[in-house]
Design a protein around this motif. Structure first.
Motif, PDB file in Angstrom:
ATOM      1  N   THR A  88       5.878  46.359  38.036  1.00 56.44           N
ATOM      2  CA  THR A  88       6.274  45.140  37.309  1.00 56.44           C
ATOM      3  C   THR A  88       5.442  43.920  37.699  1.00 56.44           C
ATOM      4  O   THR A  88       5.310  42.989  36.910  1.00 56.44           O
ATOM      5  N   GLU A  92      11.943  41.095  39.655  1.00 58.26           N
ATOM      6  CA  GLU A  92      12.112  42.073  38.575  1.00 58.26           C
ATOM      7  C   GLU A  92      12.288  43.475  39.170  1.00 58.26           C
ATOM      8  O   GLU A  92      13.067  44.282  38.670  1.00 58.26           O
ATOM      9  N   ARG A 115      10.597  47.776  31.126  1.00 62.47           N
ATOM     10  CA  ARG A 115      10.684  46.309  31.281  1.00 62.47           C
ATOM     11  C   ARG A 115       9.315  45.667  31.086  1.00 62.47           C
ATOM     12  O   ARG A 115       9.206  44.607  30.474  1.00 62.47           O
ATOM     13  N   GLN A 175       8.510  43.007  28.191  1.00 57.38           N
ATOM     14  CA  GLN A 175       7.979  41.685  28.539  1.00 57.38           C
ATOM     15  C   GLN A 175       6.679  41.409  27.773  1.00 57.38           C
ATOM     16  O   GLN A 175       6.463  40.306  27.292  1.00 57.38           O
TER      17      GLN A 175
END
Length: 166
Positions: A22, A27, A66, A70
């Motif tokens: 990430t 996060e 994720r 994003q």
């Protein structure tokens, strides 16, 4: 198998692994927390052959999901914002509208200059200084009804000056 023991033993490694994917330690913590919830639900429903490997696979998938989300959000909301703002019409007047407004203002100044001094002054106090008719009457030493007539006369005179232009 004690799922909590498996998770706690691997937690530090899972955090580092998620942070590499990430690029954000905060996060990564969220990813590992979500992974724990999924791991616990799956481990309670069936027996896992490789619980440690399964846990790392969950972290890997969640972190990538994720990261992809994003990226999509950045393209839509950040990168797309520039494009979207370019499509919004400006609320600034066009060059032509500015020139016309400037011409009209010049004509109004000329028209006001042709008015009698007291009439022009009554109009200016009423329109530009936001004074009430009673205050203007007191200032000029005339009746309120005369001030009203002078202001109306000035407005009509300016309207006629603008109509002659068009």
């Amino acid at each position: 198998m004690d799922t909590l023991q498996v998770f706690l033993a691997a937690q530090a490694d899972l955090l580092r692994y998620a942070a590499r994917i990430t690029g954000d330690p905060a996060e990564a913590e969220d990813v590992v927390q979500d992974a724990w919830l999924r791991f616990r639900a799956t481990a309670s429903a069936r027996i896992l052959e490789e619980p440690n490997g399964y846990l790392f696979r969950i972290v890997h998938n969640l972190a990538l999901d994720r990261q992809r989300r994003q990226g999509r959000e950045n393209r839509v909301f950040v990168g797309g914002a520039t494009v979207a703002t370019e499509l919004v019409p400006s609320d600034q007047p066009s060059q032509q509208a500015r020139a016309e407004a400037k011409d009209e203002l010049a004509m109004l100044h000329k028209a006001l200059a042709k008015l009698p001094v007291r009439t022009r002054r009554a109009f200016e106090m009423y329109r530009f200084e936001d004074m009430k008719l009673v205050e203007i009457a007191s200032e000029l030493g005339v009746s309120k009804s005369l001030v009203s007539e002078m202001v109306i006369e000035a407005v009509e005179f300016c309207k006629k000056a603008l109509r002659r232009r068009h």
